[in-house]
Write an enzyme that holds these catalytic residues in place. Structure first.
Site, short mmCIF file in Angstrom:
data_model
loop_
_atom_site.label_atom_id
_atom_site.label_comp_id
_atom_site.label_asym_id
_atom_site.label_seq_id
_atom_site.Cartn_x
_atom_site.Cartn_y
_atom_site.Cartn_z
N ASP A 1 -3.01 -4.55 1.45
CA ASP A 1 -3.95 -3.90 0.55
C ASP A 1 -4.66 -5.08 -0.10
O ASP A 1 -4.06 -5.78 -0.93
CB ASP A 1 -3.21 -3.07 -0.51
N HIS A 2 -5.89 -5.35 0.32
CA HIS A 2 -6.48 -6.64 -0.08
C HIS A 2 -6.68 -6.74 -1.59
O HIS A 2 -6.83 -7.84 -2.12
CB HIS A 2 -7.75 -6.95 0.72
N HIS B 1 -6.08 1.11 -3.04
CA HIS B 1 -6.45 0.12 -4.08
C HIS B 1 -6.31 0.68 -5.49
O HIS B 1 -5.74 0.04 -6.38
CB HIS B 1 -7.89 -0.34 -3.88
#
Ligand code: BG6
Length: 514
Positions: A184-185, A247
């Site tokens: 999950d950047h 996010h």
């Protein structure tokens, strides 16, 4: 092992010609190389269907670094030293023989670069193929190694709980949970990682971080871009699955979690999972009362007229996919009972910004009301992007003899000398993968917990067949209904643009009379 030590490994990059590899992964690998975290003992094998020569592949890697790296391109000699670690194999993932060839290449590279049998399988491609790739890696013997093996996967992890479970089952047949790095950047972003430190390393916040002192929390992640070339994917995903399931809920979990008993991966993840499990589930009418979905129509971003979502490529002309979501979340536990977490995210909004604002309750008695009108609320804003930093909004005495109170803002930003010119999220995450640290990756029960909250909402949105969809013009801050959602509770979204904030120097300035 020290965090900046080099970690020998082969990186098998599936999707080597794709957009993510180009924009994020090659530049991140290069940054790690520049910092000595990757040195002599690494090899990257790019894998994709297109038949490319090694020289062509090198050209693509070089071009991606030239365009997207935070470091400038090296001279000829340094480039050659870096490029000699990059190899390419055209691979059809259905073709078992191709995986056998890969195993042979890998054994040679392992010896040549002293990789100690360590292998990273990075699947930068559609999740439909994760199961098949894992199986073929296993059958060809690539996952039997003397070193460690790690599987890195990109979202989406399914499109609902049951598809995510199936996907998980397929990869778990070959990899153990602790070998799986679900990216999950947002968890790689500097200021998202900072939430934990701001909360737990300062004694001034934690005592007031609860429903006795906090009025509400607002999390916004707005984008100015549309769906670009991803219409096909986005039609099936929508903002809820694309941004909220991952996010946004991760940020909610980080703001709301209890302090972990120690700074260890599983202890931190345990606390985050507890938050996801405490989220009030909405079904039926409760969805319509607490969730606003929207879709952009034609509008203006800066000077440019941009098309409506329904006119984008690979989007149905009568699509009811949401490009915007605002929701009021309740974390039903002892700390947060009664405190709304308002979240919103959307495409084609007026500004690109990700921020978390914690609004504190007003003092029990407003001594200054008669003299100067209402006090502004105390707010802590964590700026995640594009600016990185934080702002604490306070009230102070207006200087001089006139008396009264005015809002002031204490700011920490990269311009205030703190040096937040932070590495890209992917650089940090790749570093963690090499280092074997799974803290900033999503554990399976976090993924499942997030789907459990999202699924009943998507169900209701689907059942209403788009009747609940609110249209908003591109270039605005989303539909009016999203403001109504908060106004019902007597609050509104904290403005994202500095000029609209009560304490901005533009509006307030310094008082003239001293
Ligand atoms: C991705 C979504 O996960 O995040 C995209 O799939 C979105 O639709 C992107 O644009 C936003 O990331 P960032 O880092 O630009 O906020």
């Amino acid at each position: 092992m020290k965090r900046n030590e080099s970690h020998p490994a082969a990186v098998l990059l599936f999707g080597a010609t794709g957009d993510l590899a180009k924009r994020k992964l090659y530049p991140a690998l290069y940054s790690l190389y520049k910092q000595g975290i990757l040195s002599h003992d690494f090899a990257v094998i790019g894998l994709a269907r297109s038949p490319l020569t090694r020289e062509e592949y090198h050209r693509r890697v070089k071009d991606s670094i030239a365009r997207h790296s935070r470091f400038s391109l090296p001279g000829q000699e340094e480039w050659a030293a870096f490029a000699k670690h990059f190899f390419y194999q055209s691979l059809d993932i259905h073709d078992k023989a191709g995986f056998e060839t890969l195993q042979t290449t890998l054994i040679q590279l392992d010896e040549h670069f002293s990789l100690k049998g360590n292998r990273i399988f990075y699947l930068s491609m559609a999740p439909d193929f994760f199961g098949l790739i894992a199986k073929n890696l296993h059958t060809a013997g690539l996952t039997r190694t003397n070193g460690w093996k790690r599987l890195v996967i990109e979202k989406p992890f399914g499109h609902d709980l049951s598809s995510a479970e199936q996907l998980n089952q397929e990869i778990r047949e070959v990899f153990a949970e602790e070998e799986i790095y679900r990216i999950d950047h947002y968890l790689g972003k500097e200021m998202v990682q900072n939430i934990e430190v701001i909360r737990f390393a300062n004694s001034i916040f934690e005592p007031v971080w609860n429903n006795r002192y906090i009025d509400n929390v607002q999390i916004t992640s707005s984008e100015t871009v549309g769906v670009e070339e991803r219409g096909g994917y986005y039609e099936k995903a929508g903002a809820l699955r694309d941004m909220v399931q991952n996010h946004i809920l991760q940020m909610v979990a980080m703001v709301a979690m209890e302090p972990p008993s120690r700074l260890q991966t599983e202890a931190i993840r345990d606390e985050k999972v507890k938050v996801l499990r405490s989220l009030r589930r909405y079904e039926g009418d409760a969805v319509l009362q607490n969730v606003v979905s929207g879709q952009y129509t034609e509008g203006k971003i800066g000077e440019e007229i941009v098309p409506a979502y329904r006119q984008e490529a690979k989007v149905a002309p009568d699509s009811v996919t949401e490009t915007y979501v605002a929701a009021k979340l309740m974390v039903d536990n002892f700390r947060w009972a009664g405190v709304p977490f308002y979240v919103r995210t959307g495409k084609r909004m007026a500004v690109k910004s990700t921020e978390i604002t914690v609004q504190f309750k007003n003092p029990p008695m407003n001594l200054y009301f008669e003299k100067s009108g209402e006090l502004g609320p105390n707010l802590l804003t964590i700026h995640i992007q594009p600016d990185e930093g934080m702002t604490l909004h306070l009230n102070a005495k207006r200087p001089g003899t006139a008396g009264g109170v005015f809002p002031i803002a204490m700011e920490v930003s990269k311009d205030s000398g703190i040096g937040y010119n932070s590495p890209e999220a992917y650089e940090r995450l790749l570093h963690d993968i090499l280092h074997g640290d799974t803290t900033n990756f999503t554990r399976w029960d976090e993924v499942a917990g997030a789907w459990e909250w999202v699924d009943p909402i998507t169900q209701v949105l689907r059942d209403t067949g788009g009747k609940q969809l609110h249209f908003y013009a591109a270039g605005t801050m989303g539909p009016e209904a999203a403001h109504e959602l908060l106004r019902k509770d007597g609050v509104d979204w904290w403005p994202l643009t500095p000029a609209d904030r009560p304490c901005s120097p533009v509006k307030e300035g310094l008082p003239h009379e001293l």
